[in-house]
Scaffold this motif. Structure first.
Motif, mmCIF file in Angstrom:
data_model
loop_
_atom_site.group_PDB
_atom_site.id
_atom_site.type_symbol
_atom_site.label_atom_id
_atom_site.label_comp_id
_atom_site.label_asym_id
_atom_site.label_seq_id
_atom_site.Cartn_x
_atom_site.Cartn_y
_atom_site.Cartn_z
ATOM 1 N N CYS A 1 -1.153 1.855 3.252
ATOM 2 C CA CYS A 1 -2.380 2.138 3.053
ATOM 3 C C CYS A 1 -3.273 0.932 3.152
ATOM 4 C CB CYS A 1 -2.554 2.835 1.573
ATOM 5 S SG CYS A 1 -4.386 2.561 1.196
ATOM 6 N N SER B 1 -7.012 6.445 3.161
ATOM 7 C CA SER B 1 -6.299 6.607 4.142
ATOM 8 C C SER B 1 -5.311 7.668 4.630
ATOM 9 C CB SER B 1 -5.093 5.481 3.933
ATOM 10 O OG SER B 1 -4.306 5.488 2.974
ATOM 11 N N ARG B 2 -5.196 8.655 3.561
ATOM 12 C CA ARG B 2 -4.327 9.765 3.746
ATOM 13 C C ARG B 2 -4.862 10.681 4.503
ATOM 14 N NH1 ARG B 2 -0.325 10.554 -0.774
ATOM 15 N NH2 ARG B 2 -0.010 8.502 -1.447
ATOM 16 N N GLY C 1 0.998 -1.145 -0.044
ATOM 17 C CA GLY C 1 -0.014 -0.127 -0.021
ATOM 18 C C GLY C 1 0.810 1.243 -0.046
ATOM 19 N N GLU C 2 1.780 1.205 -0.502
ATOM 20 C CA GLU C 2 2.759 2.362 -0.778
ATOM 21 C C GLU C 2 2.926 2.601 -2.263
ATOM 22 O OE1 GLU C 2 4.119 5.205 0.690
ATOM 23 O OE2 GLU C 2 4.537 5.515 -1.267
ATOM 24 N N HIS D 1 -3.591 9.474 8.061
ATOM 25 C CA HIS D 1 -1.957 9.630 7.860
ATOM 26 C C HIS D 1 -1.471 10.888 8.162
ATOM 27 C CE1 HIS D 1 -1.289 5.236 6.026
ATOM 28 N NE2 HIS D 1 -1.762 5.377 7.088
ATOM 29 N N ASP E 1 -11.802 1.925 8.623
ATOM 30 C CA ASP E 1 -10.837 3.101 8.490
ATOM 31 C C ASP E 1 -11.185 4.248 9.265
ATOM 32 O OD1 ASP E 1 -9.234 1.986 6.133
ATOM 33 O OD2 ASP E 1 -11.159 2.382 5.014
ATOM 34 N N ASN F 1 2.731 3.529 9.582
ATOM 35 C CA ASN F 1 2.380 4.777 9.140
ATOM 36 C C ASN F 1 3.879 5.762 9.060
ATOM 37 O OD1 ASN F 1 1.704 7.253 8.033
ATOM 38 N ND2 ASN F 1 0.439 8.030 9.998
#
Ligand code: CFM
Ligand code: HCA
Length: 531
Positions: free
Chosen positions: A262, A346-347, A214-215, A350, A374, A285
């Protein structure tokens, strides 16, 4: 109902009001702030910021795999619009490694292909690709019409595999499937799990090896994470999928640990790899100085080696020393400012950690397409059910708690707790925000305007679709999907870049000079969403 929530809802018809109410929660004592409706159909006619299933599969998950060709099976518009718009950076890792990320491949389906079927055209297109580029792996991504006319992309993929001896995956990721990008993530990952992961035999050489899941290397974030991990001594076997490659993904099952960045787009693979190959996963994270240090320490605890712990602390100290002066400077400029943050899945959570590093508070936040876990942390979550080739997918509610408790036996849990491993790393957005602040799921432009009016954030983080409307209103907006072509923002050095960009944006006086048209023109009055 609070005044702020009223403002968002009272222009809606009763039908829309009822629906949207459950997607908006205010973190206030006395209300029920812990729950939110998410991952449901957007209301037709409401301008949602979401994207489609094809975007989630092609653009987000498989698109960044640099040594593989992604062919869009559909009309040219879908290929053109998804050509280079997602900012996942990639470069060859060794001389001669192919990088197809800058290319766009498409079958360019026309009216007659829709009438007579497009499988032949797809196969001819792949023949051409093989002749010109000879990739080792091809992903076929279907757009809306393909499912409607019934082209069998999986059968084409099998024929291609047989003919050329390569890996080919047919994805039925038609845009209309599911309710957002989210269905596409699942479909993409199912295919990677079935046809790529586990195919390789090259075991890692390092003592401790990880995959980053998830990157996607937006603005080079993945490279900054790899830099730090390698400095500590970790071997990064593969990255899903930013600057990733078929050649490395196929060996990923041999790594010691999966790091999940993510969670939204990739928890599927983490869970499946745990079940099939026994690879543990940690939710990490690397956005934010505090969050990065915490994640590195969590990893060291997981491996439980005093040498590794020592090296981790050394690297954290070195990195902090390097950025300390800049961080303090930007903090002095940014402290006390407030932010709104609305990104995909997700950001928005984060980046709250990184904002906190600068003494900034997030007062309004939300996601486009996140699921309840989430928002709520460890919870019962809705899931997508799909058959092996993802031809039939269905969004269902499954009672499944995501947490350590699921993945370890009582005995193992006891050992981990005694060792001081931090088990509660599943906090969601709601738990991390303060009373009075607002969380809105699947936000639309009308609600965005109302939120800005009421909360008056100094800065608003969003995407390309909403950015300019917000700036026309005199509030600076930075894109969190593409970083406005800046970055990286991850890790230690990324935090400094973020502080610099925010300071630059906030201290330009342009925003105070903007007079939005609605301040001088009469407003249209009415009810949104029909009678
Ligand atoms: Fe994960 Fe992403 Fe996001 Fe996402 Fe996206 Fe993206 Fe995003 Mo745009 S995978 S959920 S589907 S972190 S493309 S890199 S920026 S919406 S918040
Ligand atoms: C997508 C990709 C996107 C879009 C960004 C935006 C990205 O969801 O299809 O709307 O600004 O990050 O590029 O999320």
């Amino acid at each position: 109902m609070s005044k702020e929530r009223d403002l968002l809802l009272d222009k809606y018809s009763s039908r829309v009001f009822k629906n949207r109410k459950s997607h908006i929660t205010q973190l206030e004592f006395g209300e029920n702030p812990d729950e939110i409706t998410a991952n449901t159909r957007a209301i037709p006619g409401i301008i949602t910021a979401r994207g489609c299933c094809y975007a989630g599969c092609k653009g987000v998950v498989v698109g960044p795999v640099k040594d593989s060709v992604v062919i869009t099976h559909g009309p040219i518009g879908c290929a053109f619009y998804s050509w280079g718009t997602r900012r996942n950076k990639a470069k060859p890792s060794y001389e001669g490694e192919p990088n197809f990320v800058p290319y766009s491949f498409c079958t360019d389906m026309r009216a007659s292909d829709i009438v007579f079927g497009g499988e032949k055209k797809l196969e001819e297109g792949i023949d051409e690709i093989m002749k010109l580029f000879h990739p080792k792996c091809i992903f076929i991504c279907s757009t809306c019409p393909i499912g409607l006319i019934g082209d069998d992309v999986q059968a084409v993929a099998r024929r291609v595999e047989e003919k050329y001896g390569i890996t080919a995956i047919g994805y039925s990721c038609e845009g209309y499937k599911g309710v957002s990008q989210s269905a596409g993530h699942h479909i993409a990952n199912n295919g990677l799990m079935r046809y790529v992961i586990g195919k390789g035999e090259e075991a890692p050489k390092g003592k401790y090896s990880v995959n980053i899941l998830g990157e996607y290397n937006i603005g080079g974030d993945g490279w900054e994470q790899e830099r730090i991990l390698k400095k500590i001594g970790y071997e990064v076997v593969s990255v899903f999928t930013g600057d990733g490659s078929y050649e490395t993904l196929k060996n990923s099952h041999l790594a010691d640990l999966n790091l999940v960045m993510c969670h939204r787009s990739i928890n599927y693979i983490a869970e499946m790899m745990k079940t099939k190959y026994g690879v543990d996963w940690l939710k990490v994270n690397f956005i934010g100085v505090g969050a990065t240090s915490k994640s590195l320490r969590m990893m060291a605890k997981y491996f439980n080696d005093p040498e590794l712990t020592k090296r981790t602390e050394e690297v954290i100290a070195e990195e902090l020393a390097e950025i300390n002066e800049d961080m303090e400077y930007y903090k002095s400029k940014l402290k006390g400012k407030t932010a709104g943050i609305f990104v995909g899945g997700s950001r928005s959570h984060h980046y709250q950690m990184l904002l906190r590093d600068f003494g900034m508070e997030t007062t309004i936040a939300g996601y486009e397409f996140a699921h309840r876990d989430d928002y709520e942390g460890r919870e019962i979550i809705p899931q997508i059910k799909a058959d092996a080739d993802s031809k039939n997918i269905e969004e269902i509610s499954v009672e499944r708690a995501v947490g350590y408790e699921d993945r370890y036996s009582e005995e193992e849990l006891k050992v981990l707790r005694n060792e001081g491993v931090e088990l509660d790393n599943y906090s969601g957005m709601i738990k991390d925000m303060k009373a009075g602040y607002m969380v809105v799921d699947d936000y639309n432009m009308f609600e965005t305007d109302q939120l800005i009016e009421e909360y008056k954030p100094d800065i608003f983080f969003s995407g390309i679709k909403d950015k300019y409307a917000i700036q026309h209103g005199g509030v600076v907006s930075r894109q969190m999907h593409s970083y406005d072509y800046s970055g990286p923002y991850a890790g230690f050095r990324g935090a400094v870049n973020f502080g610099r960009d925010l300071t630059m944006s906030l201290y330009t006086n342009a925003w105070s000079l903007v007079k939005p048209p609605w301040k001088t023109m009469p407003m249209l009055e009415g009810t949104l969403g029909g009678a």
